[in-house]
Design a protein around this motif. Structure first.
Motif, short mmCIF file in Angstrom:
data_model
loop_
_atom_site.label_atom_id
_atom_site.label_comp_id
_atom_site.label_asym_id
_atom_site.label_seq_id
_atom_site.Cartn_x
_atom_site.Cartn_y
_atom_site.Cartn_z
N CYS A 127 10.21 7.96 5.35
CA CYS A 127 9.52 7.03 6.25
C CYS A 127 9.87 5.59 5.86
O CYS A 127 10.63 5.36 4.94
CB CYS A 127 8.01 7.23 6.20
N ASP A 128 9.25 4.65 6.56
CA ASP A 128 9.55 3.24 6.29
C ASP A 128 8.45 2.53 5.51
O ASP A 128 8.27 1.33 5.63
CB ASP A 128 9.85 2.50 7.60
N ALA A 129 7.72 3.27 4.69
CA ALA A 129 6.68 2.65 3.87
C ALA A 129 7.31 1.64 2.91
O ALA A 129 8.47 1.78 2.50
CB ALA A 129 5.94 3.71 3.04
N ILE A 130 6.57 0.61 2.58
CA ILE A 130 7.00 -0.31 1.53
C ILE A 130 6.77 0.41 0.22
O ILE A 130 5.66 0.84 -0.08
CB ILE A 130 6.19 -1.62 1.58
N ARG A 131 7.84 0.58 -0.55
CA ARG A 131 7.77 1.37 -1.77
C ARG A 131 8.12 0.54 -3.00
O ARG A 131 9.10 -0.19 -3.00
CB ARG A 131 8.72 2.57 -1.68
N PHE A 132 7.30 0.71 -4.04
CA PHE A 132 7.61 0.17 -5.37
C PHE A 132 7.86 1.39 -6.26
O PHE A 132 7.34 2.47 -6.00
CB PHE A 132 6.43 -0.61 -5.94
N TYR A 133 8.63 1.20 -7.33
CA TYR A 133 8.94 2.31 -8.23
C TYR A 133 8.35 2.05 -9.61
O TYR A 133 8.60 1.02 -10.22
CB TYR A 133 10.46 2.52 -8.35
N GLN A 134 7.54 3.00 -10.08
CA GLN A 134 6.93 2.89 -11.41
C GLN A 134 7.92 3.38 -12.46
O GLN A 134 8.44 4.48 -12.37
CB GLN A 134 5.66 3.74 -11.49
N LEU A 135 8.13 2.56 -13.47
CA LEU A 135 9.11 2.87 -14.51
C LEU A 135 8.46 2.84 -15.88
O LEU A 135 7.67 1.95 -16.19
CB LEU A 135 10.24 1.83 -14.47
N TYR A 136 8.82 3.81 -16.68
CA TYR A 136 8.54 3.79 -18.12
C TYR A 136 9.87 3.53 -18.79
O TYR A 136 10.93 3.91 -18.28
CB TYR A 136 8.00 5.14 -18.59
N LYS A 158 11.22 -1.90 -3.13
CA LYS A 158 11.09 -3.35 -3.08
C LYS A 158 10.72 -4.00 -4.40
O LYS A 158 10.79 -5.22 -4.53
CB LYS A 158 10.05 -3.75 -2.02
N ALA A 159 10.29 -3.21 -5.40
CA ALA A 159 9.91 -3.77 -6.70
C ALA A 159 9.90 -2.66 -7.74
O ALA A 159 9.80 -1.48 -7.40
CB ALA A 159 8.54 -4.44 -6.64
N ILE A 160 9.99 -3.06 -8.99
CA ILE A 160 9.84 -2.15 -10.12
C ILE A 160 8.50 -2.45 -10.78
O ILE A 160 8.19 -3.61 -11.07
CB ILE A 160 10.98 -2.34 -11.15
N VAL A 161 7.70 -1.41 -11.00
CA VAL A 161 6.42 -1.54 -11.68
C VAL A 161 6.61 -0.99 -13.09
O VAL A 161 6.67 0.22 -13.30
CB VAL A 161 5.31 -0.77 -10.93
N ILE A 204 9.88 -7.61 -10.75
CA ILE A 204 9.27 -6.73 -11.73
C ILE A 204 7.80 -7.08 -11.86
O ILE A 204 7.44 -8.23 -12.10
CB ILE A 204 9.98 -6.86 -13.09
N LEU A 205 6.96 -6.06 -11.67
CA LEU A 205 5.53 -6.20 -11.88
C LEU A 205 5.19 -5.45 -13.16
O LEU A 205 5.64 -4.32 -13.34
CB LEU A 205 4.75 -5.60 -10.71
N VAL A 206 4.43 -6.06 -14.03
CA VAL A 206 4.05 -5.42 -15.29
C VAL A 206 2.66 -4.81 -15.12
O VAL A 206 1.69 -5.52 -14.86
CB VAL A 206 4.09 -6.42 -16.46
N LYS A 207 2.59 -3.48 -15.27
CA LYS A 207 1.33 -2.75 -15.09
C LYS A 207 0.77 -2.37 -16.45
O LYS A 207 1.47 -1.86 -17.31
CB LYS A 207 1.58 -1.48 -14.29
#
Length: 183
Positions: free
Chosen positions: A37-46, A67-70, A142-145
């Protein structure tokens, strides 16, 4: 038609005009979720001990239109999850890691397979330099979670993060960690 969890979540996010953060340990491949689908997606990374694994996941997310890396920073070592130990928790297959990390030989003799997986694969030496490293391999924000203090929020931005996500990892990491809403 059977829809896997993260694909259904992405479709729900798209229908609500919301965003979705896809877990690195998703039951669905990065590309499968992106194509759904066309959802806005961010990817969570360890960050893995083998940096090439993290870099490969980032490239796949980037090329799939995320659109971003978490970057999750509140879990460099797994908290003592006594229920997982008692139940000899078995880590589910992680399709995004196929060919990158072997999940074999993760017995549960001493408790949780998840604990052994984290000890063997995740990098416990995570530091602010890892934000800089991540910025060097992707053009995505990059978003820091996992931030719980104003000081860490400032440090994250100083290290190059585009933003922070306040989180205590669901309260599963440390006893007495403040509630996210309190922070």
């Amino acid at each position: 038609m059977l829809i896997s969890g993260e694909v259904a979540t992405a479709k729900a996010a798209a229908s609500c005009n919301s965003l979705m953060v896809l877990s690195f340990s998703s039951n669905c491949r990065i590309e499968e979720v992106a194509a759904s689908c066309d959802a806005i997606r961010f990817y969570q990374l360890y960050v893995f001990k083998k940096r090439a694994v993290s870099a490969t996941l980032v490239r796949r997310a980037e090329s799939s239109g995320f659109k971003a890396i978490v970057l999750t920073v509140d879990n460099p070592m797994l908290g003592r999850r006594e229920r997982d130990i008692r139940n000899k928790m078995v880590a589910p297959d992680k399709p995004n890691l196929e060919g990158l990390i072997s999940l074999e030989n993760l017995d549960t003799t001493d408790g949780s397979q998840l604990a052994k997986y984290v000890r063997d694969t995740m990098d416990p030496s995570l530091s602010w330099k890892d934000v800089e490293w991540l910025k060097s391999i992707t053009s995505l924000p990059i978003l820091v979670k996992g931030i719980l203090t104003a000081e860490d929020a400032r440090k994250a931005v100083e290290a190059g993060a585009a933003g922070v996500i306040v989180s205590n990892h669901g309260g599963r990491q440390l006893d007495y960690a403040p509630a996210t809403i309190s922070v």
